[in-house]
Design an enzyme around this catalytic site. Structure first.
Site, short mmCIF file in Angstrom:
data_model
loop_
_atom_site.label_atom_id
_atom_site.label_comp_id
_atom_site.label_asym_id
_atom_site.label_seq_id
_atom_site.Cartn_x
_atom_site.Cartn_y
_atom_site.Cartn_z
N PHE A 181 -2.08 -8.66 10.43
CA PHE A 181 -2.71 -10.09 11.10
C PHE A 181 -3.59 -10.65 9.88
CE2 PHE A 181 -2.01 -7.64 14.93
CZ PHE A 181 -1.09 -8.37 15.36
N GLU A 222 -4.21 -6.63 3.29
CA GLU A 222 -3.14 -7.17 3.42
C GLU A 222 -3.07 -8.86 3.31
OE1 GLU A 222 -4.28 -4.94 5.26
OE2 GLU A 222 -2.83 -3.26 5.24
N GLN A 262 2.19 -2.03 5.68
CA GLN A 262 2.41 -0.70 6.12
C GLN A 262 2.97 -0.53 7.55
OE1 GLN A 262 -0.44 2.67 5.56
NE2 GLN A 262 0.53 2.56 3.53
N PHE A 263 2.14 -1.04 8.49
CA PHE A 263 2.84 -1.26 10.00
C PHE A 263 2.64 -2.82 10.35
CE2 PHE A 263 1.76 3.24 9.60
CZ PHE A 263 2.56 3.75 10.18
N LEU A 278 -6.11 -2.10 -0.85
CA LEU A 278 -5.98 -2.12 0.56
C LEU A 278 -6.62 -3.42 1.16
CD1 LEU A 278 -6.83 0.78 3.08
CD2 LEU A 278 -6.34 -1.63 3.88
N HIS A 338 0.03 1.15 15.81
CA HIS A 338 1.27 1.54 14.83
C HIS A 338 2.39 1.12 15.77
CE1 HIS A 338 -1.98 3.26 12.75
NE2 HIS A 338 -1.29 3.75 11.80
N GLU A 346 0.80 -1.19 0.10
CA GLU A 346 -0.08 0.13 0.02
C GLU A 346 1.08 1.14 -0.05
OE1 GLU A 346 -2.19 -0.91 3.62
OE2 GLU A 346 -3.11 -2.51 2.70
C1 TPP Z 1 -5.60 -3.04 8.04
C2 TPP Z 1 -5.05 -1.78 7.79
N1 TPP Z 1 -4.26 -1.73 6.87
C3 TPP Z 1 -3.38 -0.50 6.66
C4 TPP Z 1 -3.81 0.68 7.37
C5 TPP Z 1 -3.18 2.04 7.12
N2 TPP Z 1 -4.23 2.89 6.55
C6 TPP Z 1 -4.68 3.89 7.38
S1 TPP Z 1 -5.90 4.53 6.64
C7 TPP Z 1 -5.33 4.06 5.32
C8 TPP Z 1 -6.26 4.39 3.83
C9 TPP Z 1 -7.69 4.05 3.94
O1 TPP Z 1 -8.34 4.57 2.78
P1 TPP Z 1 -9.83 4.79 2.84
O2 TPP Z 1 -10.55 3.47 3.33
O3 TPP Z 1 -10.37 5.22 1.48
O4 TPP Z 1 -10.30 5.78 3.96
P2 TPP Z 1 -10.18 7.39 4.23
O5 TPP Z 1 -8.84 7.37 4.77
O6 TPP Z 1 -9.67 7.71 2.66
O7 TPP Z 1 -11.23 7.76 4.55
C10 TPP Z 1 -4.27 2.96 5.32
C11 TPP Z 1 -4.02 2.25 4.14
C12 TPP Z 1 -4.54 0.53 8.29
N3 TPP Z 1 -5.16 1.21 9.33
N4 TPP Z 1 -5.28 -0.87 8.51
#
Ligand code: TPP
Ligand code: TPP
Ligand code: MG
Ligand code: MG
Lengths: 364, 357, 364, 357
Positions: free
Chosen positions: D119, D91, D113-114, D89, D160, D60
């Site tokens: 999981f 994992e 990403q973290f 998005l 995180h 990602e």
């Molecule tokens: C399972 C997971 N993977 C990666 C992340 C890191 N992360 C946080 S927000 C995000 C993007 C989310 O995009 P979206 O669903 O479109 O929501 P938005 O933030 O645009 O409102 C990512 C990849 C996370 N929080 N949880």
């Protein structure tokens, strides 16, 4: 033999980007206080959001995900729900949470790195913000199942971003909502970006609403910058869920006018012109224009509103900054209902360490 | 505002714990029955569903089929389709559903059909079940039970025989409980259900239908967070859990005939660990062998041995040996006997420890 | 504004349950050898399957998932693929795997509890059977991505059951196939049951094919008991995937005429009448009747075929039973390319233990 | 048919291993640069993508954004959109994709990403990546790398900051590698990529931008499966990995001034463990402290201590102490300093061990 099944997905918009009407207004539009409440909450949301960003920029708060430009969705979510419904929010839903009774200060407390920011006034049964993307969706299905089993009439509203629709949980939850006839409304804030990944790289589906077809449930796409369309769609979906135990998916098209979070710099990956173009569609100005046109709003009211909002924000900031440090034991005391015997020694160590840290800091 | 009280020290004979504190039924006549382990689980589920209307059972094939091992037999007939539910095939969903239900006052008991299929459920269990109380500072809680058959020895296909309890045991906020007999399955499962926090309940399927025991269906729970000292001894502490307890018992019997007295401890709750009992035992015997099916490296045996190295160094008269699975993928059925620790492995580790120094 | 997006899902059947034609036959039907190959492989599959069940029942093999009644899908999958395509099978795909070069004995070896049953003649790059439901689907997307990156023209065919469509992986893989234009064909063997869970409790979607709409890719439902429809659909989807790098989903409607596996007893949860009714639709008899009607088949050919099949089976059984025990070190030698130093002691222990077990067994 | 050769013993100065055996480029002029850890990772990725056309990077935000920590900066510009890919998005998808690619001759380097979001990827990593070679008896292999930033100390939001390396280390078939400096990040990542089997590469993000080191971009890998003895000493063995190495170094410095000589060992590959180096060290010093950020119970420190209890009992002059995170959920930013082991914690554990007996 050749058979054929047909499916369709509708798009709903009342107010276009100029605040002009595209469709005859829905019946509830005569409810002037509601219209004003929507507007006022959007303004409140935007100002609180600005303050949160400012607190972060000045080192008084941690990383924070702004809701800039997406206020209509979260505000209408909060306003369309009944008190006994359950909100399962994602991290851009502070506006809905506040409408449902969360203290505005909790926004700062949570993103300031303090677990008390998830306490939502102690008695709410709404779920807290969910950081691992999409995991709130199956939980929401569980909440809806619980309401059904307990014979309560509440509806569950769960939200997520466009990126979240790619994660399996999204489909698993919607599919279950279909099979189990769950009273649940899924709302996607399709702000077109998941951090740096644009929608076109997230899915090839023409709409996110059509993902409902996979679960055999109803899906609808609305203009997420049009508070009338958003409120109309959500409140009717909630009503259907309440009356017929029917789930629905609403894709609300918005745009992330901000960086992903304060830790992000969207200019690295996003075209400045695209951003500029979308500022033309943002919900606040559009709705304000509409209210003006309807004779429901003027500069004076605006000024009074801004003042009221500022007061709320000042109170929230004061509450946040005045919040006493939580006792050190809290990091282990809330793990279980009762501290397991095995953790007693560690709890004592935590107290000692806290003491040592404090004395060191006092010496400085 | 802290919802916490200092916990009472939990020993087999100690005071009531969180779980046994829950009221049990004493009014109706309790039936007594010979049960194998899986029947004891079924009995406990029936008992608790009858006495606690918030209990809900969910999973794959748990309803009309009564579970692939029949652990949930007749529950749907007895308690209806609302409270006993087959889910679609998705372990992440099962876990997420359970978390959601648990936050709203229900007590979901989810079945993961085999432990080898738990991985899709881990995100919910680790990120949410284990944290809901903490994250909401006690506002919402997550009293769920996840049951999973685990372990080898039944010649099952790939992914059906692993023992990955150490993964769960390392997660703060999750309790991990493993019965080793029908009686303990009954009492510990009741305790797990009554626990106000999430419990992973791992069922050693190799002994699902081993030795029947007479169980009184009186709803009496056994304490969690507590080792069970199955046999007292002076010469060596033998620590194990789950199915291997039967091999350990055999070894203890053999050694007894040779005049060697083994203290056999069933850990039962592998997280949080009741090290008090184990340390007391090793203080007495000075020698310790730990046996588990999971791969040796990073297994729970390591945690126990490490605590001995920290707290019992002066007591130890010999190295702490672990009898465990090898650090390789669980082989398919033809070679599982080669992989699984057996009576001889335990026996020779004990001999080695006894011969030391 | 109200807009509308339309989607449709077609159902394809040539031969109805009586082996009669419902539609004009597709162009390739003049390929008589192909028609006979389809039939012969279905018969071979059924007989091998019977033998596998018999081996299990007599304690010579472990738990085994039968393909009874679902032969058309797997056979047509195997036949429609080119050699350089890659099969990512599920556990009811032995027929396809054998067509693609797996030794029939490997079926027994694998379900007999021996890893060598996944070796697929050493050089194949097809993936082995996948036990954790639905996890093969994202892997298949990875295989297709690899083919694309390497500029190879192969297509990936991946299969799963109806139950598998509820697991998030299914949607994640299809969604990606859409965004990345992957040359991949998803095939669902919709045998209406996932162990004891009937399709109606798996999803509320009217078809499984419509799940493709969620990913923005093409979906088609076919009669999985009609080999002509199945072959037609799969081969055309493979062709499109090859030529245009376009993914597709094919739902093949079949019925699990057997227990879930030899460890299952379907009479506990499944209506005997339902089972009986579905025996009227099974693919072998239907296709045999068709071939008879076309003058392509007769009793004599059937007899000869049965004999040839029996020979294959006898050879496979002999190979299976004669297979020498794998050396004990194998349980650790294949973990890594090179045995890590840390495992050397354990490897020695394994050899010792094996020796001890063998001596104990010799003494008996 | 065994594809295996007995591995050579791997020590810092020992013979080439599987990974260093891979050819490195010696023809072009190697550039030398001051790099912080995350830059070293970026440099290694650039190097290997340039030299091995089978390497593919996915995850990602790894493409146009260059990763949220900039670890994959400019890779897409340099190697194109085919080889550097943003995924949707998911994992589980990222892991499954990587497994599929790896079976077909590519070398995927996936970014999670973290670590807190790993999981959903575990089912693929545990059930497939770790088993593909074994399951196909060497026919298909799974040479992938999963990179994940991990650990606390940067005041990040919930989920995180965790350190759950013990979950991965318990899985046979997965290598788990953790660098503790820019130099080791460069060399170990190259080794991980060249390894013919799956490697989980955990990046201590707290020190992503700590002390720069001069690195020669010559493609020279460092050995896996090998501890790095960072400083030799006589009085006590201090064992750690990742970000905490810097606290350990501080403590060793402090103690040095007091005339106490600490042998500091960076485990680096936490699975499989190089116990040879650790045992030799403890044989010399007789005292051992292990430090890690993960919760104490079930952490990798436990495995090390257990092996000491098994193999070094007579060498030990004092209990083996572990300095670790508490067995509770990682607190949010305000209290993470309370949770994370610090210089003082390590210091006082060492004092306790030195004072013993
Ligand atoms: C399972 C997971 N993977 C990666 C992340 C890191 N992360 C946080 S927000 C995000 C993007 C989310 O995009 P979206 O669903 O479109 O929501 P938005 O933030 O645009 O409102 C990512 C990849 C996370 N929080 N949880
Ligand atoms: C992840 C996972 N969960 C559960 C199981 C146990 N299990 C094996 S087959 C099966 C049902 C599969 O049904 P379906 O996908 O319809 O395929 P079918 O067997 O009917 O062909 C289940 C639940 C498994 N193998 N993997
Ligand atoms: Mg978004
Ligand atoms: Mg099925």
């Amino acid at each position: 033999m050749r058979g054929r099944q047909q499916f369709s997905i509708h798009f709903l918009q009342y107010l276009n980007a100029q605040g002009k009407l595209d469709l005859p207004l829905p019946e509830w539009i005569t409810d002037t206080p509601l219209l004003l409440t929507i507007y006022e909450n959007m303004v409140q949301a935007r100002l609180l959001d600005q303050k949160a960003v400012a607190l972060q920029r000045t080192g008084q708060m941690g990383t924070y995900p702004s809701t800039l430009g997406q206020e209509a969705i979260s505000v209408c979510t909060g306003l369309a729900m009944a008190k006994h419904d359950v909100l399962v929010p994602y991290y851009r839903d502070a506006p809905a949470q506040i409408i449902r009774g969360m203290s505005p200060a909790e926004v700062f407390i949570y993103w300031g790195g303090d677990e008390r920011g998830g306490n939502l006034n102690r008695t709410s049964r709404d779920l807290p913000i969910c950081v691992p993307i999409a995991t709130q969706l199956t939980q929401a299905a569980g909440v809806a199942t619980a309401l059904k089993i307990k014979g309560e009439e509440g509806v569950v509203v769960v939200s997520c971003g466009d990126g979240a629709t790619s994660k399996g949980d999204f489909m698993e939850a919607m599919n279950l909502a279909g099979v189990w006839d769950l009273p649940i409304v899924f709302i996607i804030n399709n702000n077109r970006w998941a951090i740096s990944v644009p929608l076109a790289q997230q899915t090839r589906a023409a709409t996110l609403a059509q993902k409902a077809i996979a679960a055999g449930i109803e899906g609808l796409q609305v203009d997420g910058n049009d508070p009338i369309a958003v409120y109309d769609a959500i409140s009717k979906a909630i009503q259907r869920a309440r009356e017929n135990q029917q789930p629905a998916l609403i894709e609300a098209l918005s745009y992330r006018l901000c960086d992903h979070t304060t830790a992000d710099d969207a200019s690295r990956y996003r075209d400045a012109d695209e951003l500029k173009a979308h500022w033309q569609e943002e919900p606040l100005l559009r709705f304000q224009q509409f209210l003006h046109q309807q004779g429901l709003w003027d500069a004076e009211r605006e000024k009074a509103l801004q003042q009221r909002c500022q007061q709320v924000i000042d109170t929230a900031v004061a509450e946040y900054l005045a919040l006493e440090t939580e006792p050190p034991g809290a990091i282990i005391d809330y793990l279980h209902a009762f501290l397991p015997h095995a953790l007693e020694t560690q709890r004592a160590e935590i107290m000692l360490k806290s003491h040592a840290i404090n004395s060191r800091e006092d010496q400085k | 505002m802290s919802a916490n009280l200092p916990a009472s020290s939990q020993t087999v004979t100690g005071p009531a714990t969180a779980s046994t504190r829950a009221s049990t039924d004493t009014t109706t006549e309790a039936e007594t029955k010979d049960c194998v382990l899986v029947e004891a689980i079924n009995m406990a589920l029936h008992y608790e569903m009858a006495h606690d209307p918030t209990v809900v059972v969910l999973g794959e094939d748990v309803a009309s089929n009564g579970g692939v091992f029949r652990a949930t037999l007749d529950l749907q007939q007895a308690f209806g389709a609302e409270r006993v539910r087959d889910t679609p095939l998705a372990e992440g969903l099962i876990a997420g559903l359970s978390v959601g239900m648990a936050t709203q006052g229900l007590k979901p008991i989810a079945e993961i059909q085999f432990m080898g299929f738990m991985f899709a459920a881990l995100e919910q269990l680790i990120c949410h079940a284990a944290r809901m109380r903490n994250r909401t500072r006690g506002r919402l809680t997550c009293p769920l039970v996840v049951r999973m058959p685990f372990g080898g020895g039944i010649h099952a296909p790939e992914h059906h025989s692993e023992s990955t309890e150490a993964l769960l045991a390392h997660i703060p906020g999750l309790r991990v409980v493993i019965p080793s007999s029908a009686t303990r399955a009954y009492g510990l499962l009741l305790a797990a259900i009554r626990e106000p926090d999430p419990v992973i309940f791992l069922e050693p399927k190799r002994i699902y239908r081993a030795q029947a025991q007479r169980i009184c269906n009186d709803g009496q729970a056994l304490p969690l967070d507590t080792c069970f000292t199955l046999r007292e001894g002076e010469d060596l502490s033998l620590i194990s859990w789950g199915a291997l307890i039967s091999e350990c018992t055999q070894v203890a019997d053999q050694l007894h005939e040779q005049g060697i007295s083994v203290e056999l401890i069933d850990v039962a709750t592998v997280s949080p660990l009741d090290m008090t009992t184990i340390l007391q035992s090793v203080a007495k015997t000075g020698r310790c062998v730990i046996a588990h099916e999971a791969p040796k490296s990073g297994g729970i045996g390591g945690e126990i041995a490490a605590q001995l190295a920290e707290h019992a160094l002066l007591d130890l008269k010999a190295p702490v040996l672990r009898v465990a699975g090898y650090d390789t993928v669980m082989p398919y059925a033809k070679k599982e006997a080669l992989y699984l620790p057996g009576v001889e492995d335990i026996h020779s580790a004990i001999q080695e420890v006894l011969a030391f120094g």
